[in-house]
Design a protein around this motif. Structure first.
Motif, PDB file in Angstrom:
ATOM      1  N   CYS A  66       0.871  -1.195   0.000  1.00 63.66           N
ATOM      2  CA  CYS A  66       0.000   0.000   0.000  1.00 63.66           C
ATOM      3  C   CYS A  66       0.897   1.230   0.000  1.00 63.66           C
ATOM      4  CB  CYS A  66      -0.877   0.013   1.242  1.00 63.66           C
ATOM      5  SG  CYS A  66      -1.985  -1.397   1.385  1.00 63.66           S
ATOM      6  N   SER A  67       1.951   1.201   0.826  1.00 64.51           N
ATOM      7  CA  SER A  67       2.892   2.319   0.909  1.00 64.51           C
ATOM      8  C   SER A  67       3.536   2.588  -0.452  1.00 64.51           C
ATOM      9  CB  SER A  67       3.971   1.998   1.941  1.00 64.51           C
ATOM     10  OG  SER A  67       4.265   0.610   1.936  1.00 64.51           O
ATOM     11  N   SER A  68       3.922   1.530  -1.129  1.00 68.30           N
ATOM     12  CA  SER A  68       4.610   1.697  -2.412  1.00 68.30           C
ATOM     13  C   SER A  68       3.672   2.191  -3.514  1.00 68.30           C
ATOM     14  CB  SER A  68       5.267   0.376  -2.828  1.00 68.30           C
ATOM     15  OG  SER A  68       6.323   0.076  -1.932  1.00 68.30           O
ATOM     16  N   GLY A 111       7.421  -3.948   5.354  1.00 70.52           N
ATOM     17  CA  GLY A 111       7.581  -5.273   4.758  1.00 70.52           C
ATOM     18  C   GLY A 111       8.520  -5.185   3.568  1.00 70.52           C
ATOM     19  N   ASP A 112       8.272  -4.243   2.706  1.00 74.98           N
ATOM     20  CA  ASP A 112       9.081  -4.036   1.496  1.00 74.98           C
ATOM     21  C   ASP A 112      10.554  -3.832   1.861  1.00 74.98           C
ATOM     22  OD1 ASP A 112       8.698  -3.539  -1.469  1.00 74.98           O
ATOM     23  OD2 ASP A 112       9.717  -1.685  -0.935  1.00 74.98           O
ATOM     24  N   THR A 113      10.811  -3.126   2.971  1.00 72.46           N
ATOM     25  CA  THR A 113      12.189  -2.833   3.391  1.00 72.46           C
ATOM     26  C   THR A 113      12.777  -3.912   4.301  1.00 72.46           C
ATOM     27  OG1 THR A 113      11.959  -0.436   3.265  1.00 72.46           O
ATOM     28  CG2 THR A 113      13.598  -1.256   4.807  1.00 72.46           C
ATOM     29  N   TYR A 141       2.027  -6.176   6.893  1.00 70.33           N
ATOM     30  CA  TYR A 141       1.895  -6.166   5.428  1.00 70.33           C
ATOM     31  C   TYR A 141       0.441  -5.765   5.146  1.00 70.33           C
ATOM     32  CZ  TYR A 141       5.898  -9.497   5.648  1.00 70.33           C
ATOM     33  OH  TYR A 141       7.090 -10.130   5.898  1.00 70.33           O
ATOM     34  N   GLY A 142       0.188  -4.475   5.013  1.00 68.74           N
ATOM     35  CA  GLY A 142      -1.185  -4.007   4.815  1.00 68.74           C
ATOM     36  C   GLY A 142      -1.816  -4.590   3.551  1.00 68.74           C
ATOM     37  N   LEU A 143      -1.078  -4.547   2.450  1.00 70.04           N
ATOM     38  CA  LEU A 143      -1.654  -4.950   1.156  1.00 70.04           C
ATOM     39  C   LEU A 143      -2.085  -6.414   1.136  1.00 70.04           C
ATOM     40  CD1 LEU A 143      -2.141  -3.627  -1.711  1.00 70.04           C
ATOM     41  CD2 LEU A 143      -0.118  -4.849  -2.436  1.00 70.04           C
TER      42      LEU A 143
HETATM   43  C1  LIG Z   1       8.019 -11.297  -4.680  1.00 67.89           C
HETATM   44  C2  LIG Z   1       6.737 -10.987  -3.925  1.00 67.89           C
HETATM   45  N1  LIG Z   1       6.499 -11.619  -2.762  1.00 67.89           N
HETATM   46  C3  LIG Z   1       5.367 -11.352  -2.083  1.00 67.89           C
HETATM   47  C4  LIG Z   1       4.459 -10.440  -2.564  1.00 67.89           C
HETATM   48  C5  LIG Z   1       3.190 -10.182  -1.797  1.00 67.89           C
HETATM   49  N2  LIG Z   1       3.191  -8.903  -1.119  1.00 67.89           N
HETATM   50  C6  LIG Z   1       2.688  -7.808  -1.698  1.00 67.89           C
HETATM   51  S1  LIG Z   1       2.787  -6.454  -0.748  1.00 67.89           S
HETATM   52  C7  LIG Z   1       3.513  -7.332   0.505  1.00 67.89           C
HETATM   53  C8  LIG Z   1       3.885  -6.696   1.817  1.00 67.89           C
HETATM   54  C9  LIG Z   1       3.670  -5.236   1.886  1.00 67.89           C
HETATM   55  O1  LIG Z   1       3.943  -4.766   3.164  1.00 67.89           O
HETATM   56  P1  LIG Z   1       4.580  -3.347   3.392  1.00 67.89           P
HETATM   57  O2  LIG Z   1       5.781  -3.169   2.581  1.00 67.89           O
HETATM   58  O3  LIG Z   1       4.752  -3.183   4.858  1.00 67.89           O
HETATM   59  O4  LIG Z   1       3.500  -2.340   2.812  1.00 67.89           O
HETATM   60  P2  LIG Z   1       2.067  -1.887   3.389  1.00 67.89           P
HETATM   61  O5  LIG Z   1       1.076  -2.569   2.508  1.00 67.89           O
HETATM   62  O6  LIG Z   1       1.972  -2.306   4.803  1.00 67.89           O
HETATM   63  O7  LIG Z   1       2.082  -0.406   3.229  1.00 67.89           O
HETATM   64  C10 LIG Z   1       3.666  -8.678   0.146  1.00 67.89           C
HETATM   65  C11 LIG Z   1       4.267  -9.707   1.020  1.00 67.89           C
HETATM   66  C12 LIG Z   1       4.770  -9.790  -3.776  1.00 67.89           C
HETATM   67  N3  LIG Z   1       3.960  -8.849  -4.309  1.00 67.89           N
HETATM   68  N4  LIG Z   1       5.914 -10.088  -4.447  1.00 67.89           N
END
Ligand SMILES: Cc1ncc(C[n+]2csc(CCOP(=O)(O)OP(=O)(O)O)c2C)c(N)n1
Ligand code: SF4
Ligand SMILES: [Mg+2]
Length: 349
Positions: A66-68, A111-113, A141-143
């Motif tokens: 979601c952040s990205s 999560g991304d970081t 991991y919101g998304l």
């Molecule tokens: C290679 C890969 N592994 C897993 C995923 C599934 N996935 C999508 S977003 C995400 C985590 C996002 O968490 P975060 O970076 O904290 O972002 P937030 O949604 O919390 O803002 C995951 C595991 C993916 N898209 N690609």
């Protein structure tokens, strides 16, 4: 017949480039209403407007989450790459090596970081690449519907009752230890502090790492969570009152040098840190790491500018990267002449 006179519309406010705030906005957010990430986008819009950043010079870079997704919601006319999960640092490095005139603005999630992208993150932090790296940190991991990330605190509880029993990665401590030269933590709900820290980052010509606690209202804003709005408000311990004076404004604020520290940034702007806890020195790496460890052990969420160092050369200067974008260099500069290639061939025969 009498005609009603319409008062002339008051002219829109503009910044030092003659641009309106609207020039810095993006698409309408599709994130949940109340998501901390939306507030961070608003602060980025304001900071870029107030600093007079040229939107076309900004490269918005992100991973997946979601952040990205949020770079779509600010600076519509900037460049943007929504890349692969955890791979924003490589894309950002490539973009900056190809054109050092860009202002790299990276947006990532915890999560991304700190999960999939941790390998890329640690190598980016040791290079002092000119880049602003923002972690929109909600502990989940919101998304993908709210699983714990690697920044979740021990004892934090999911809505389902699952308790996290692993220690968190402190991305600020990691960034400082590895070599980032501007490291801060803030809260998406603290407009003033986040704004000043973002402007400071825009004035710095090295790696800026901003961990911004950004509650996920859908999956991590309940009782038992340590990244909810109410928990962060109750445990936030600002290290100092941060003010920013851009280089194009007179530094006319009255301050007592005994209780305020003045840091001059690369572009001549100033960061003023008032009421520093026990005369904290943000240019001292060891002190920064000690502060983060101690505050973590006390259960506080300390926010503010932890570390700044304007002295080290950045990665582009270290590599002697040319000023012109590589794409505009003439063929005579990028292609070895035939004689040189012939010599290479001869040497290989
Ligand atoms: C290679 C890969 N592994 C897993 C995923 C599934 N996935 C999508 S977003 C995400 C985590 C996002 O968490 P975060 O970076 O904290 O972002 P937030 O949604 O919390 O803002 C995951 C595991 C993916 N898209 N690609
Ligand atoms: S799921 Fe959470 S992180 Fe994603 S947009 Fe909604 S509130 Fe924000
Ligand atoms: Mg997250």
């Amino acid at each position: 017949m009498a005609t009603a006179t319409v008062p002339p519309a008051s002219p829109a406010k503009v910044n030092r480039l003659g641009l309106e705030m609207a020039n810095y906005k993006g698409n309408k957010s599709t994130l949940c209403a109340g998501c901390g990430h939306n507030a961070i986008s608003e602060r980025i819009i304001e900071a870029c407007y107030e600093m007079g950043v040229e939107p076309h010079r900004v490269a918005k870079l992100s991973g997946i989450g979601c952040s990205s997704k949020s770079p779509a919601y600010f600076l519509r006319t900037a460049y943007g790459v929504n890349s692969l999960h955890g791979r924003m640092p490589s894309i950002a490095t490539g973009a900056m090596l190809a054109n050092r005139n860009l202002i790299a603005l990276g947006v990532s999630g915890d999560g991304d970081t700190a999960s999939i992208g941790i390998g890329q993150f640690v190598h980016l932090m040791r290079r002092n690449m000119p880049l602003i790296y923002i972690i929109e940190d909600n502990g989940v991991y919101g998304l993908t519907k709210g699983q714990f990330s690697a920044t979740a605190d021990i004892g934090s509880k999911l809505k389902t009752g699952v308790v996290n029993d692993l220690p968190p990665i402190d991305t600020c401590a990691l960034a400082i230890q590895l070599g980032a030269t501007y490291v801060a933590r803030s809260f998406s709900g603290d407009k003033r502090q986040l704004s000043a820290l973002l402007k400071g980052a825009l004035a710095h010509h090295g790696t800026c790492m901003l961990d911004v606690i950004s509650p996920c209202v859908t999956f991590n804003d309940h009782e038992g969570s340590t990244k909810s709005y109410s928990y962060v408000k109750d445990h936030d311990e600002p290290l100092a009152d941060v003010s920013f004076v851009p280089y194009f404004e007179d530094i006319s604020v009255d301050y007592d040098p005994g209780s305020t520290m003045d840091i001059t940034m690369h572009d001549g702007s100033h960061i003023l840190l008032r009421k520093l806890a026990e005369s904290y020195d943000p240019t001292n790496k060891i002190e920064a790491l000690r502060l983060l460890t101690e505050s973590h052990d006390k259960g506080e969420i300390i926010t503010g500018l932890f570390y700044v160092n304007t002295k080290p050369e950045n990665f582009l200067t270290l590599l002697n990267v040319v000023d012109e974008p590589l794409a505009t260099l003439p063929e005579s500069k990028v292609r070895p002449p035939k004689e040189v290639l012939d010599q290479v061939m001869q040497a290989l025969m």
